[in-house]
Structure formats: C-alpha cells, structure tokens
Scaffold this active site. Structure first.
Site, PDB file in Angstrom:
ATOM      1  N   LYS A  93      77.589 152.079  61.170  1.00  0.00           N
ATOM      2  CA  LYS A  93      77.148 152.922  60.320  1.00  0.00           C
ATOM      3  C   LYS A  93      78.075 153.988  59.363  1.00  0.00           C
ATOM      4  CE  LYS A  93      72.939 153.860  59.408  1.00  0.00           C
ATOM      5  NZ  LYS A  93      71.769 154.672  59.286  1.00  0.00           N
ATOM      6  N   GLY A 127      66.557 153.564  66.408  1.00  0.00           N
ATOM      7  CA  GLY A 127      68.642 153.482  65.380  1.00  0.00           C
ATOM      8  C   GLY A 127      68.084 153.437  63.782  1.00  0.00           C
ATOM      9  N   CYS A 128      69.697 152.292  63.404  1.00  0.00           N
ATOM     10  CA  CYS A 128      69.572 151.944  62.117  1.00  0.00           C
ATOM     11  C   CYS A 128      68.124 152.532  61.100  1.00  0.00           C
ATOM     12  CB  CYS A 128      70.680 151.296  61.278  1.00  0.00           C
ATOM     13  SG  CYS A 128      70.689 151.217  59.916  1.00  0.00           S
ATOM     14  N   PHE A 129      67.374 152.896  60.404  1.00  0.00           N
ATOM     15  CA  PHE A 129      66.311 152.836  59.949  1.00  0.00           C
ATOM     16  C   PHE A 129      66.737 151.130  58.687  1.00  0.00           C
ATOM     17  CE2 PHE A 129      66.758 156.968  57.166  1.00  0.00           C
ATOM     18  CZ  PHE A 129      68.131 156.375  56.620  1.00  0.00           C
TER      19      PHE A 129
END
EC number: 1.8.4.11
Length: 247
Positions: free
Chosen positions: A6, A69-71
């Site tokens: 990201k 992890g990444c939402f």
C-alpha cells in the site's frame, strides 16, 4: 513476482486513482494475469474446519472486530457475507488521539487496521465469521505483516467484545493449531476490545469503489472469489456499503 505494498501505491494519498483510468486498467489487467500463475500468493485461501464451539444466537445484532492486514480487503470480504449488516474500516488497540491514518501508518501507535462487523447471529454466527476470517480474509500465520504490507498495524488480531467471543476465538485457534491446517502456528492475538475508531471516509468501501486499483486487483479481489467458492451459502453478490448506510 514484485509485491505491491500500500505504501508504494496509495498509503499517504487521499486520491487512490493516481494513474488515470486507462493506466490503472492496463496495470490491473497485467497484474491479474500474472497473479493467476502463482499458487502461493498471499491471498490464497485455506480450507479449514468450522469451529467446534460457537455462540448461541439469541440476539439479532452483534458486533465483532477483526484485524488482518490492510483493512481494504478485510472490509471487502465481510461486506459480501450474508447476515452482515455493516463492516467499517478503522483502528483498534491505540488511543483516540492517534487514530489517524498517517499516524497509524508509522507503526508505533499500538493500533491495528481493523474492521468492525455488525451482524445478525441468526444468519451468520460469530464462529462462521471466524472461519471466514481465518480462511479467506487473511493469513493468520504471518506475524506483524500481511503479504506486501509490513508493520504492527498489519498484525493479525481479534478484538473480542465479550467473554463468549473470547472463549470461541481462543478455542478455535487452539483447534486449528492442533489440526495443523496451515503447517505453521497461528500467530493471531486475542485481545479484549477497548475501543474502535472508524477510519477516514476515503478508506470506506475502498474495494467496491476501486475494483481496478492494482493493489486491490492483486491482493484483495481474489479474496472475494475465494469467499464465493468456499462459502457459497454465505456469499452475497451485493456488498453492504458504509457510505450508502450513512446516506
């Protein structure tokens, strides 16, 4: 295969589509084609047994909070689960003052990127949400990272809202470890819920609003396909959206 974090694509911007539509579409198509040739990609799902114990469905609305992890991807998965009324991206584990994306991204606030799931336990139980979380939403054997994203804010953690949730979550982790379903130990923490702080609006519904964004194409869209394939009875083609619920 290069990993797309990201931070390299949009971590500090509020304008996710920075390449232009044509460029994004071309990059996304190439990445999707390449990702299909890798059987050990971070988004691969695990076929796991259901939890041996589950909640008694007495209420029609409950909340659960998951970090993995990444939402963007975790939210996207739960938005496609039947019985989920809402799934909000946010932060848990730190203070209100530090619940800001740029600050959390530094990795030293105590926060994890998390998703608050509001659900109807008569349609989908806490144990079933856990099974989806451990199977398709993330990889619970990765400590303080998830795929290309590294840092304590990307840790695997369950924030329980009551003693029953804590019992079910801890029992399920022990069950999965005993069965050796991953080949590696589960590193998921189970913590008491203290507070959940919704993330900024530009993070909400990110997967649905940006399906051709390169990071989403490679890391998260396969999770939706895995959910559909492994849990067809629980899959909803129409996601519940935070921004729509606000409107």
């Amino acid at each position: 295969m290069p990993q797309l974090g990201k931070g390299k694509l949009s971590h500090s911007t509020k304008r996710p589509l920075v390449f232009g539509l044509a460029g994004v579409t071309a990059i996304a198509a190439a990445l999707f084609a390449m990702s299909s040739t890798f059987s050990n990609a971070a988004e691969d799902a695990f076929v796991i047994p259901p939890p041996a114990i589950d909640e008694a469905a007495t209420a029609t609305t409950e909340k659960a909070v998951f970090a993995g992890g990444c939402f963007w991807g975790v939210q996207g998965v739960f938005q496609h689960v039947k019985g989920v009324k809402n799934a909000v991206s946010g932060y848990s584990g730190g203070t209100k003052e530090t619940a800001v994306y740029e600050t959390v991204s530094g990795g030293d606030t105590g926060h994890a990127e998390a998703v608050e799931v509001t659900y109807n336990p008569k349609m989908v139980t806490y144990g079933q949400l856990l099974q989806i979380y451990f199977s398709v939403a993330h990889n619970p054997t990765q400590l303080n990272y998830q795929g290309p994203d590294h840092g304590t804010q990307y840790r695997s953690e369950i924030f329980t809202t009551n003693s029953e949730q804590k019992k079910i979550a801890e029992s399920y982790i022990a069950q999965l470890d005993k069965a050796k379903v991953y080949g590696e130990p589960v590193v998921t923490k189970v913590s008491d819920m203290t507070a959940f702080y919704p993330a900024e609006e530009y993070h909400q519904d990110f997967l649905t609003l940006n399906p051709t964004y390169p990071y989403i194409v490679y890391n998260d869209m396969p999770k939706i396909e895995n959910l559909k394939a492994l849990f067809p009875a629980k899959f909803s083609a129409d996601p519940v959206l935070v921004l729509k619920a606000k409107g």
